[in-house]
Design an enzyme around this catalytic site. Structure first.
Site, mmCIF file in Angstrom:
data_model
loop_
_atom_site.group_PDB
_atom_site.id
_atom_site.type_symbol
_atom_site.label_atom_id
_atom_site.label_comp_id
_atom_site.label_asym_id
_atom_site.label_seq_id
_atom_site.Cartn_x
_atom_site.Cartn_y
_atom_site.Cartn_z
ATOM 1 N N LYS A 1 32.232 44.367 30.718
ATOM 2 C CA LYS A 1 31.226 43.853 31.713
ATOM 3 C C LYS A 1 31.919 42.176 32.180
ATOM 4 O O LYS A 1 32.331 41.586 31.179
ATOM 5 C CB LYS A 1 29.774 43.765 31.337
ATOM 6 N N LYS B 1 30.206 35.586 30.648
ATOM 7 C CA LYS B 1 30.346 34.238 30.680
ATOM 8 C C LYS B 1 31.268 33.438 29.334
ATOM 9 O O LYS B 1 31.951 32.807 29.750
ATOM 10 C CB LYS B 1 29.020 33.333 30.315
ATOM 11 N N LYS C 1 28.485 41.390 19.531
ATOM 12 C CA LYS C 1 28.851 39.668 19.039
ATOM 13 C C LYS C 1 29.030 39.675 17.668
ATOM 14 O O LYS C 1 29.815 38.728 17.217
ATOM 15 C CB LYS C 1 27.456 38.957 19.382
HETATM 16 P P1 AMP Z 1 23.413 35.884 29.954
HETATM 17 O O1 AMP Z 1 24.903 35.737 30.582
HETATM 18 O O2 AMP Z 1 23.707 36.852 28.825
HETATM 19 O O3 AMP Z 1 22.683 34.727 29.630
HETATM 20 O O4 AMP Z 1 22.733 36.778 31.070
HETATM 21 C C1 AMP Z 1 21.891 36.370 31.851
HETATM 22 C C2 AMP Z 1 21.232 37.646 33.009
HETATM 23 O O5 AMP Z 1 22.285 38.230 33.657
HETATM 24 C C3 AMP Z 1 20.960 38.942 31.951
HETATM 25 O O6 AMP Z 1 19.633 39.349 32.778
HETATM 26 C C4 AMP Z 1 22.093 39.762 31.910
HETATM 27 O O7 AMP Z 1 21.391 41.199 31.906
HETATM 28 C C5 AMP Z 1 22.649 39.458 33.321
HETATM 29 N N1 AMP Z 1 24.083 39.774 33.193
HETATM 30 C C6 AMP Z 1 24.991 39.202 32.522
HETATM 31 N N2 AMP Z 1 26.075 39.655 32.756
HETATM 32 C C7 AMP Z 1 25.848 40.765 33.797
HETATM 33 C C8 AMP Z 1 26.846 41.468 34.412
HETATM 34 N N3 AMP Z 1 28.390 41.489 34.259
HETATM 35 N N4 AMP Z 1 26.495 42.189 35.443
HETATM 36 C C9 AMP Z 1 25.131 42.307 35.590
HETATM 37 N N5 AMP Z 1 24.323 41.412 35.150
HETATM 38 C C10 AMP Z 1 24.382 40.802 34.105
#
Ligand code: AMP
Ligand code: TRP
Length: 328
Positions: free
Chosen positions: A195, A198, A110
């Site tokens: 990966k 969002k 980040k």
């Molecule tokens: P975030 O989008 O950072 O708020 O992530 C929310 C949840 O989704 C967390 O548990 C992350 O580890 C999971 N997560 C985010 N991106 C991925 C991805 N590409 N594949 C699997 N899990 C994900």
């Protein structure tokens, strides 16, 4: 078991979030005491629009509900509504070595991505996450792979706290990570070496609420190699392998069986079939979203109840923490 996890109210919840985190949560709530949080304070560590934050929080809550989180079984609430998260984060900051924070992969990524906004919150982000988890004396944390390092730091801080302030007795349990065997790291559709995220271009992810036409378009144009065999091989065929994982998780067919089904058929046919699988799987999500959007007061009530239940646990923990640290 006491379970805690959270998602930031930024961007759209996508298939990676669902397969890595949410889908596990839905299963875990059957036999465990689950607490699921919308972590709004974490979302402030990167540039965001204050006018859109409340809308994004509601969307995340609706996504939780549409995915099958049941407010009668699980506690659902918004992080900033339980102030003890900030208090415990501050206290944990005082026992967290800066070096541990500087070596975090997410911090490094980040800070590269947001060069003009490397704020102290970005560095301290994992301490707030540790506070989220420890405040509820959590035993296990279901997340995707990218959060494993943060959960590991949480264990370190729990251990340190116990040693320093609890006569080495276990006051905070050291929480385990729970990750799915496949799906802990769903890759981007446009760059399968990264990966799914969002904060990237919407073409790179499928949101849980994407319209069918958009799902088809994104999958048909997903990046693949120049071959034609539908075979799982992460190093040589990262794009196709990622699509195979998604196919397998949504249909509960094994990757081997899917490979056999598409032998000699080429990528186009496989992608067309996957698009249909995703459209069908997400249809109830779109339907439930519409339904919840008309039930404004019901949705608000869920958060109010959740936050009251979370507060009871958080206040009890903090009373003990303040005593142990000599604050009262
Ligand atoms: P975030 O989008 O950072 O708020 O992530 C929310 C949840 O989704 C967390 O548990 C992350 O580890 C999971 N997560 C985010 N991106 C991925 C991805 N590409 N594949 C699997 N899990 C994900
Ligand atoms: N950092 C997590 C993410 O970006 C979100 C999060 C905040 C979290 N606090 C948490 C996840 C506590 C699990 C437990 O995905």
């Amino acid at each position: 078991m006491r379970i805690f996890s959270g998602i930031q109210p930024s961007g759209a919840i996508h298939l990676g979030n669902y397969l890595g985190a949410l889908k596990q949560w839905v299963n875990l709530q059957e036999k465990n005491e689950c607490i699921f949080c919308i972590v709004d304070w974490h979302a402030l560590t990167v540039p965001y629009n204050p006018q859109e934050l409340q809308k994004s929080i509601s969307e995340k809550l609706i996504a939780y509900l549409a995915a099958g989180i049941d407010p009668n079984k699980s506690i659902i609430f918004v992080q900033s509504q339980v102030k003890e998260h900030a208090e415990l984060a501050w206290l944990l900051n005082t026992i967290c070595p800066i070096g541990e924070l500087e070596r975090m992969t997410q911090y490094k990524d980040k800070s590269k991505k947001y060069k003009d906004n490397i704020n102290a919150g970005l560095l301290n982000y994992p301490v707030l996450m540790a506070a989220d988890i420890l405040l509820y004396k959590t035993q296990a944390v279901p997340t995707g792979k990218d959060q494993e390092q943060h959960v590991e730091l949480t264990r370190t801080l729990a251990r340190k706290f116990n040693q320093k302030f609890s006569n080495k007795e276990e006051f905070f349990p050291e929480p385990d990570s729970i990750m799915p065997e496949y799906g802990a790291k769903i890759m981007s559709l446009t760059d399968p070496k990264k990966k799914m995220s969002k904060s990237d271009d919407p073409k790179s992810y499928i949101s849980l609420f994407d319209a069918p036409e958009s799902i088809t378009k994104k999958i048909m144009s997903a990046e693949t190699d120049s071959g034609k065999d539908v075979i799982y091989n992460v190093t040589k065929k990262p794009g196709i392998s990622n699509l195979l994982v998604i196919y397998s998780l949504l249909t509960e067919k094994s990757i081997k069986d899917i490979e056999t089904e598409f032998r000699g058929k080429g990528y186009g046919e496989f992608k067309k079939s996957l698009a249909q699988v995703v459209i069908n799987y997400l249809e109830p999500f779109r339907r439930k979203k519409k339904e919840f959007e008309t039930k404004d007061s019901y949705v608000k009530e869920i958060l109010e109840k959740g936050q009251a239940r979370a507060r009871v646990i958080a206040e009890a923990t903090m009373k003990e923490v303040r005593e142990k640290m000599g604050l009262i």
